[in-house]
Write a protein that holds these residues in place. Sequence first.
Motif, PDB file in Angstrom:
ATOM      1  N   GLY A   1     -67.944   9.294 -35.718  1.00 36.23           N
ATOM      2  CA  GLY A   1     -66.896   9.493 -34.728  1.00 36.23           C
ATOM      3  C   GLY A   1     -66.962  10.853 -34.061  1.00 36.23           C
ATOM      4  O   GLY A   1     -67.570  11.794 -34.575  1.00 36.23           O
ATOM      5  N   ALA A   2     -66.292  10.959 -32.907  1.00 36.28           N
ATOM      6  CA  ALA A   2     -66.392  12.191 -32.121  1.00 36.28           C
ATOM      7  C   ALA A   2     -65.112  12.435 -31.334  1.00 36.28           C
ATOM      8  O   ALA A   2     -64.258  11.557 -31.188  1.00 36.28           O
ATOM      9  CB  ALA A   2     -67.589  12.110 -31.172  1.00 36.28           C
ATOM     10  N   THR A   3     -65.014  13.658 -30.816  1.00 39.81           N
ATOM     11  CA  THR A   3     -63.928  14.029 -29.929  1.00 39.81           C
ATOM     12  C   THR A   3     -64.430  15.116 -28.989  1.00 39.81           C
ATOM     13  O   THR A   3     -65.536  15.642 -29.169  1.00 39.81           O
ATOM     14  CB  THR A   3     -62.697  14.517 -30.728  1.00 39.81           C
ATOM     15  OG1 THR A   3     -61.579  14.646 -29.842  1.00 39.81           O
ATOM     16  CG2 THR A   3     -62.954  15.868 -31.405  1.00 39.81           C
TER      17      THR A   3
ATOM     18  N   ARG B   1     -78.097   7.907 -20.131  1.00 42.74           N
ATOM     19  CA  ARG B   1     -79.099   8.863 -20.587  1.00 42.74           C
ATOM     20  C   ARG B   1     -78.844   9.205 -22.058  1.00 42.74           C
ATOM     21  O   ARG B   1     -77.751   8.959 -22.582  1.00 42.74           O
ATOM     22  CB  ARG B   1     -79.052  10.145 -19.746  1.00 42.74           C
ATOM     23  CG  ARG B   1     -77.659  10.794 -19.723  1.00 42.74           C
ATOM     24  CD  ARG B   1     -77.508  11.740 -18.542  1.00 42.74           C
ATOM     25  NE  ARG B   1     -76.195  12.407 -18.489  1.00 42.74           N
ATOM     26  CZ  ARG B   1     -75.142  11.886 -17.885  1.00 42.74           C
ATOM     27  NH1 ARG B   1     -75.210  10.698 -17.311  1.00 42.74           N
ATOM     28  NH2 ARG B   1     -73.989  12.554 -17.849  1.00 42.74           N
ATOM     29  N   VAL B   2     -79.849   9.762 -22.702  1.00 41.80           N
ATOM     30  CA  VAL B   2     -79.714  10.233 -24.078  1.00 41.80           C
ATOM     31  C   VAL B   2     -79.121  11.639 -24.046  1.00 41.80           C
ATOM     32  O   VAL B   2     -79.707  12.552 -23.464  1.00 41.80           O
ATOM     33  CB  VAL B   2     -81.062  10.218 -24.807  1.00 41.80           C
ATOM     34  CG1 VAL B   2     -80.936  10.877 -26.183  1.00 41.80           C
ATOM     35  CG2 VAL B   2     -81.572   8.793 -24.964  1.00 41.80           C
ATOM     36  N   PHE B   3     -77.947  11.782 -24.666  1.00 41.49           N
ATOM     37  CA  PHE B   3     -77.309  13.091 -24.757  1.00 41.49           C
ATOM     38  C   PHE B   3     -77.852  13.862 -25.951  1.00 41.49           C
ATOM     39  O   PHE B   3     -78.161  15.048 -25.854  1.00 41.49           O
ATOM     40  CB  PHE B   3     -75.794  12.915 -24.861  1.00 41.49           C
ATOM     41  CG  PHE B   3     -75.022  14.191 -24.970  1.00 41.49           C
ATOM     42  CD1 PHE B   3     -74.922  15.060 -23.895  1.00 41.49           C
ATOM     43  CD2 PHE B   3     -74.364  14.527 -26.155  1.00 41.49           C
ATOM     44  CE1 PHE B   3     -74.200  16.252 -23.996  1.00 41.49           C
ATOM     45  CE2 PHE B   3     -73.638  15.705 -26.267  1.00 41.49           C
ATOM     46  CZ  PHE B   3     -73.560  16.563 -25.178  1.00 41.49           C
ATOM     47  N   GLN B   4     -77.983  13.171 -27.107  1.00 45.88           N
ATOM     48  CA  GLN B   4     -78.566  13.780 -28.299  1.00 45.88           C
ATOM     49  C   GLN B   4     -79.327  12.711 -29.081  1.00 45.88           C
ATOM     50  O   GLN B   4     -78.822  11.602 -29.259  1.00 45.88           O
ATOM     51  CB  GLN B   4     -77.491  14.382 -29.220  1.00 45.88           C
ATOM     52  CG  GLN B   4     -76.762  15.568 -28.654  1.00 45.88           C
ATOM     53  CD  GLN B   4     -77.661  16.773 -28.441  1.00 45.88           C
ATOM     54  OE1 GLN B   4     -78.577  17.023 -29.222  1.00 45.88           O
ATOM     55  NE2 GLN B   4     -77.402  17.509 -27.374  1.00 45.88           N
ATOM     56  N   GLN B   5     -80.524  13.046 -29.506  1.00 47.67           N
ATOM     57  CA  GLN B   5     -81.297  12.188 -30.408  1.00 47.67           C
ATOM     58  C   GLN B   5     -81.552  12.976 -31.687  1.00 47.67           C
ATOM     59  O   GLN B   5     -82.188  14.031 -31.663  1.00 47.67           O
ATOM     60  CB  GLN B   5     -82.625  11.772 -29.779  1.00 47.67           C
ATOM     61  CG  GLN B   5     -83.487  10.895 -30.672  1.00 47.67           C
ATOM     62  CD  GLN B   5     -82.879   9.523 -30.913  1.00 47.67           C
ATOM     63  OE1 GLN B   5     -82.743   8.736 -29.990  1.00 47.67           O
ATOM     64  NE2 GLN B   5     -82.494   9.232 -32.152  1.00 47.67           N
ATOM     65  N   PHE B   6     -81.035  12.477 -32.804  1.00 45.02           N
ATOM     66  CA  PHE B   6     -81.164  13.166 -34.082  1.00 45.02           C
ATOM     67  C   PHE B   6     -82.311  12.567 -34.894  1.00 45.02           C
ATOM     68  O   PHE B   6     -82.700  11.412 -34.706  1.00 45.02           O
ATOM     69  CB  PHE B   6     -79.858  13.056 -34.876  1.00 45.02           C
ATOM     70  CG  PHE B   6     -78.667  13.607 -34.158  1.00 45.02           C
ATOM     71  CD1 PHE B   6     -78.418  14.971 -34.131  1.00 45.02           C
ATOM     72  CD2 PHE B   6     -77.796  12.763 -33.486  1.00 45.02           C
ATOM     73  CE1 PHE B   6     -77.314  15.487 -33.475  1.00 45.02           C
ATOM     74  CE2 PHE B   6     -76.687  13.262 -32.816  1.00 45.02           C
ATOM     75  CZ  PHE B   6     -76.444  14.632 -32.805  1.00 45.02           C
TER      76      PHE B   6
ATOM     77  N   ALA C   1     -71.261   0.800 -33.037  1.00 43.67           N
ATOM     78  CA  ALA C   1     -70.590   1.590 -32.003  1.00 43.67           C
ATOM     79  C   ALA C   1     -69.819   2.732 -32.629  1.00 43.67           C
ATOM     80  O   ALA C   1     -69.022   2.530 -33.536  1.00 43.67           O
ATOM     81  CB  ALA C   1     -69.658   0.692 -31.198  1.00 43.67           C
ATOM     82  N   ASN C   2     -70.033   3.943 -32.125  1.00 43.41           N
ATOM     83  CA  ASN C   2     -69.367   5.133 -32.640  1.00 43.41           C
ATOM     84  C   ASN C   2     -69.358   6.214 -31.572  1.00 43.41           C
ATOM     85  O   ASN C   2     -69.908   6.049 -30.479  1.00 43.41           O
ATOM     86  CB  ASN C   2     -70.057   5.639 -33.908  1.00 43.41           C
ATOM     87  CG  ASN C   2     -69.260   5.356 -35.155  1.00 43.41           C
ATOM     88  OD1 ASN C   2     -68.043   5.500 -35.162  1.00 43.41           O
ATOM     89  ND2 ASN C   2     -69.930   4.938 -36.227  1.00 43.41           N
TER      90      ASN C   2
ATOM     91  N   ASP D   1     -74.730   5.316 -31.170  1.00 41.69           N
ATOM     92  CA  ASP D   1     -75.182   4.216 -32.023  1.00 41.69           C
ATOM     93  C   ASP D   1     -75.653   4.863 -33.320  1.00 41.69           C
ATOM     94  O   ASP D   1     -76.703   5.505 -33.358  1.00 41.69           O
ATOM     95  CB  ASP D   1     -76.314   3.433 -31.353  1.00 41.69           C
ATOM     96  CG  ASP D   1     -76.764   2.240 -32.177  1.00 41.69           C
ATOM     97  OD1 ASP D   1     -76.136   1.950 -33.214  1.00 41.69           O
ATOM     98  OD2 ASP D   1     -77.751   1.580 -31.787  1.00 41.69           O
ATOM     99  N   THR D   2     -74.856   4.706 -34.375  1.00 43.54           N
ATOM    100  CA  THR D   2     -75.096   5.458 -35.604  1.00 43.54           C
ATOM    101  C   THR D   2     -76.468   5.201 -36.226  1.00 43.54           C
ATOM    102  O   THR D   2     -77.201   6.153 -36.514  1.00 43.54           O
ATOM    103  CB  THR D   2     -73.971   5.195 -36.611  1.00 43.54           C
ATOM    104  OG1 THR D   2     -72.725   5.567 -36.014  1.00 43.54           O
ATOM    105  CG2 THR D   2     -74.164   5.996 -37.882  1.00 43.54           C
ATOM    106  N   PRO D   3     -76.873   3.950 -36.489  1.00 46.69           N
ATOM    107  CA  PRO D   3     -78.182   3.733 -37.135  1.00 46.69           C
ATOM    108  C   PRO D   3     -79.360   4.240 -36.304  1.00 46.69           C
ATOM    109  O   PRO D   3     -80.394   4.624 -36.862  1.00 46.69           O
ATOM    110  CB  PRO D   3     -78.248   2.214 -37.310  1.00 46.69           C
ATOM    111  CG  PRO D   3     -76.836   1.761 -37.281  1.00 46.69           C
ATOM    112  CD  PRO D   3     -76.149   2.684 -36.319  1.00 46.69           C
TER     113      PRO D   3
END
Length: 310
Positions: free
Chosen positions: A218-220, A192-197, A154-155, A170-172
């Motif tokens: 982490g984010a803000t 929904r998927v906001f970003q898929q890297f 969780a991140n 989800d980092t991994p």
Amino acid sequence: MWTSIEDSLCELGESPFWHPEERALYWLDIPGRAALRTRGDIGSPEAKVERWALSTEPGCMAPARSGGLVIALRDGIYRARKWGGELVAMARVEHDVSTMRFNDGKCDALGRFWAGSINEAKDRANAALYCLDARSNTGISPTITQMANQATTANGLAFSPDARTLYWADTPAHVVRAWDWDAEGNSLSHARVFQQFDAKPEGWSPDSLLRYGGRPDGATVDAEGHYWVAMFEGAQLLRFSPSGQQVAAVPVPVQCPTMPCFGGDDLKTLFVTSGRKGRPAAEIEQRPASGTVISMRVETPGLPVNFFED
């Protein structure tokens, strides 16, 4: 221009927030089992960093309106009425503490504390996101509710300024998801998927020719509603508009940034924690700021920290 806070070195810094009343930055060292905070004006001769040793790994924390902190440790969420004070358990969840612990989290604008978990074995997606409501005006005892699941680490938790969107990474899996959020009723919908890297290429290393932008940590969110995410191993922060468009990529002098936050009196100082635990010696030599808190000035301010209400 990035600068490092003196004496801020950690194994894995996380969960920074700016305390406006104390004019201080708080953050955690997860494997170092410590909470840290600044005293005095950052960068001044009298400035110093205080460290509070904890009994187990802290994942995240937030300031409390009535004083002190709320801290998620390995086995549960605890309340400290003052810095260095007694930690009183508020809530626990049913996870195996030998392989699971709490990780990234923060408070929402209504004073509820959110904390996600991590599967350290990374063998299945059984981590979850929880919300602790301890507000005294609700007339009920503190309750903890699972709000989302099916993650490994969780991140990236953040809330839009209008309290209509919740972000969680989800980092991994290299993914940031978004939900429509009814803050008052505290319900999530329309996942929904906001970003898929892109995944890390096999054989990648920081000095290889293979390209890798990192994975979301982490984010803000800033005052314009843009989502800032630290890209672990990517040596950058990325900024996305509410619609999901990447509007900026900001290089950082550390390979593994972990979480950004905004602070200073005008909330225009961007602070970023970072990690050095387990990193190659050559990387640390090339990037000596690794593990410190770095900062720089930005044009768009952030949002003030949300306080825990109990």
